[in-house]
Design an enzyme around this catalytic site. Sequence first.
Site, PDB file in Angstrom:
ATOM      1  N   SER A  67       0.771  -1.156   0.066  1.00  0.00           N
ATOM      2  CA  SER A  67      -0.302   0.089  -0.068  1.00  0.00           C
ATOM      3  C   SER A  67       0.878   1.287   0.075  1.00  0.00           C
ATOM      4  CB  SER A  67      -0.889  -0.202   1.289  1.00  0.00           C
ATOM      5  OG  SER A  67      -1.988  -0.864   1.265  1.00  0.00           O
ATOM      6  N   GLN A  68       0.271   2.318  -0.591  1.00  0.00           N
ATOM      7  CA  GLN A  68       0.855   3.597  -0.310  1.00  0.00           C
ATOM      8  C   GLN A  68       1.202   4.031   0.894  1.00  0.00           C
ATOM      9  OE1 GLN A  68      -2.041   6.802  -2.031  1.00  0.00           O
ATOM     10  NE2 GLN A  68      -0.703   8.235  -1.541  1.00  0.00           N
TER      11      GLN A  68
END
Length: 219
Positions: A67-68
């Site tokens: 994930s970011q």
Amino acid sequence: MLKLEDTYLHKGKRKALVALLREKGIKSESVLEAINNLPRHFFFDSALISHAYEDKAFPIGEGQTISQPYTVAFQTELLDIQQGDKVLEIGTGSGYQASILHLLGAEVYTIEYQKKLYEGTKRFLGRLGIHMNLFYGDGSEGLPSYAPYDKILVTAGAPIVPNALLKQLKVGGVLVIPVGDRRRQTMLRLTKKSEKQIVREEFDWFAFVPLLGKDGWKR
């Protein structure tokens, strides 16, 4: 085998990433400190390692992503982890988010739907010396054998809030989950005030890979 080195350059890039996350509205100093202390590049394939400190999601194989960093920080901040919290994470992936929870003092139980990813991440976290409870299976059904949990975090986009997860949450506990369609989801925080009362809060839109399984999306 990838050599795990954390250089001054990597540390400098992490400091810059933390500054960016602060600018974007992340306020929890404990969350920012955990992100600053955990080398994100360790969780990357060597071909993508130069991108490790960009505020973006990247593929990790088996159709999944790491994930970011902003998303990791946002979800973790919503959970408000306290030392010793028993936390269930749905979607182990690379193990990065679970490791952030571990650094914050949580007792982490994490489950991964993709067997190849589960096996690789389990070996890798062992190399890092990060010890948590890893399982292979259908995260949409939770891990009832180890319930109840203080906090539950879902790191994949769900079509609904799985009832099994609400059942496995302690009274007073918090579930953070992105719910929507396959393209974008609303981040929800559900606080279990009693067995019959759930307080629901809605936050920003995000885009996650789909939650697969019985109460998730079909392949």
